[in-house]
Design a protein around this motif. Structure first.
Motif, short mmCIF file in Angstrom:
data_model
loop_
_atom_site.label_atom_id
_atom_site.label_comp_id
_atom_site.label_asym_id
_atom_site.label_seq_id
_atom_site.Cartn_x
_atom_site.Cartn_y
_atom_site.Cartn_z
N LEU A 79 0.84 -1.21 0.00
CA LEU A 79 0.00 0.00 0.00
C LEU A 79 0.87 1.26 0.00
O LEU A 79 0.56 2.24 -0.67
CB LEU A 79 -0.96 0.00 1.20
N PHE A 80 1.97 1.22 0.75
CA PHE A 80 2.85 2.39 0.74
C PHE A 80 3.43 2.63 -0.65
O PHE A 80 3.55 3.76 -1.11
CB PHE A 80 3.98 2.30 1.78
N GLU A 81 3.76 1.53 -1.34
CA GLU A 81 4.24 1.63 -2.73
C GLU A 81 3.20 2.36 -3.60
O GLU A 81 3.55 3.24 -4.38
CB GLU A 81 4.51 0.21 -3.24
N VAL A 82 1.91 2.02 -3.41
CA VAL A 82 0.85 2.71 -4.16
C VAL A 82 0.79 4.20 -3.77
O VAL A 82 0.68 5.08 -4.63
CB VAL A 82 -0.53 2.04 -3.95
N ILE A 83 0.88 4.47 -2.46
CA ILE A 83 0.86 5.86 -1.98
C ILE A 83 1.91 6.70 -2.72
O ILE A 83 1.67 7.84 -3.10
CB ILE A 83 1.10 5.92 -0.45
N SER A 84 3.07 6.08 -2.97
CA SER A 84 4.17 6.85 -3.58
C SER A 84 3.87 7.26 -5.02
O SER A 84 4.59 8.07 -5.59
CB SER A 84 5.48 6.06 -3.48
N PHE A 85 2.80 6.72 -5.62
CA PHE A 85 2.38 7.14 -6.96
C PHE A 85 1.23 8.14 -6.93
O PHE A 85 0.81 8.63 -7.98
CB PHE A 85 1.93 5.91 -7.79
#
Ligand code: AVJ
Length: 338
Positions: A59-65
């Motif tokens: 989810l954090f990976e998605v946040i970074s986009f």
């Protein structure tokens, strides 16, 4: 049943084994920290490091986009643009250690710039084996670089890695992504001091810090329209359900992002929508919530550009150079151990 390693002939553990397993078994540590945090008499809290299980990290990976959250992209942009300038300021030969490597994507630029000058040992230090494996895969094609992953907490890992220093070799410690912002200012200073004590004079640290911006921009960054940050935060309760067999009803908690002006930090909380009781068997705990009560799950401190060199100096470093992104206020500061 967790794997304790060793038992007596009758199947019970000796007291010594029990103590050892409680200290080192990660699921016991999680259970104990949840218990400590949720029995606090005033503000209930949970340590932010537990946000990053496999689901939370994804989810954090998605946040970074997300358009609202520019932090990770600013960090990466700065490293891509200035890796050459950064590397030019370093004394070689130098080994690289990274505290919390994450995916390793933005570290590529530093390692590629270095590989034009030397063969580099790169030590990602990371408690998540999944993240460590991802980082090794992401960076393994870089020439003249040996990746030597270290699955430990930051300071333990750095101690272990620093012990492998060759004669005449320097160290560059990467502490990117404004992870330091998860500490309050006192704890951040203490942490930098501890890192400094492990290093030798002339070693460097590249520190990424998110800078203060407009209130609206800071809140939007932690309360995005799609609800990804809300899911990231609520996943902590889902994780407690999964790993400690608890019965949190996720629909009865709401994600909240607020700016604490006194300490200049964005705080994430989970607010109980009503009076309720939650059972957490893995922590041998029953918790009561009153309506509107919150669990504090993360702080993300925001810095001013001039505060970083001062902070560095108090920790035994000198700030050699800073780079600031033009699109999203974020700074990389190159610190040298004195
Ligand atoms: C990865 C800790 C820097 O504080 O901005 C993102 C984590 N939390 N959205 C941050 C985070 C909510 C992030 N750090």
């Amino acid at each position: 049943m967790p794997d304790f390693g060793a038992y007596n002939a009758d199947g019970r553990m000796t007291e010594k084994m029990l103590t050892q397993s409680i200290v080192t078994n990660p699921s016991f540590e999680f259970a104990a920290d949840v218990r400590t945090g949720l029995t606090k008499s005033k503000q209930k809290e949970l340590p932010s490091k537990y946000l990053y299980d496999d689901v939370g990290s994804a989810l954090f990976e998605v946040i970074s986009f997300l358009p609202e959250y520019g932090l990770t992209r600013a960090d990466e942009r700065l490293l891509r643009r200035h890796a050459g300038d950064i590397v030019d300021l370093l004394q070689t030969p130098i080994a690289v250690a990274e505290l919390g490597s994450g995916s390793g994507k933005k570290t590529r630029w530093i390692l590629e710039a270095l590989c034009r000058r030397q063969h580099t040992s790169y030590y990602p230090i990371e408690i998540s084996p999944t993240a460590l494996a991802m980082c090794e895969r992401e960076l393994r094609d870089i020439e003249c670089t040996s990746i030597l992953g270290c699955e430990r907490e930051y300071l333990d890992g750095l101690l272990e890695v620093a012990a492998k220093r060759h004669r005449g070799e320097h160290f560059l410690v990467l502490f990117l992504g404004s992870t330091i912002g998860n500490f309050d200012r006192m704890a951040g200073l203490k942490f930098l001091n501890q890192v400094r004590r492990i290093l030798e004079p002339g070693d460097s640290m590249l520190l990424g810090t998110d800078l203060e911006k407009s209130y609206a921009q800071m809140i939007a960054g932690y309360d995005d329209e799609l609800g990804v940050t809300a899911a990231f935060n609520l996943n902590l309760l889902a994780r407690i359900n999964r790993e400690l067999d608890a019965d949190f009803d996720l629909s009865q908690f709401q994600h909240v992002a607020r700016f604490n002006r006194e300490v200049r930090s964005i705080e994430m909380h989970l607010r109980s929508k009503r009076k309720q009781m939650v059972t957490i068997p893995g922590s041998e705990l029953v918790v009561e919530f009153v309506e509107g009560e919150t669990i504090w799950t993360e702080s993300s401190h925001k810095y001013s550009l001039t505060e970083v060199p001062r902070l560095a100096r108090s920790a035994g470093f000198r700030c050699q150079a800073q780079w600031v992104d033009e699109q999203w206020p974020f700074a990389e500061s190159l610190l040298v151990a004195e």
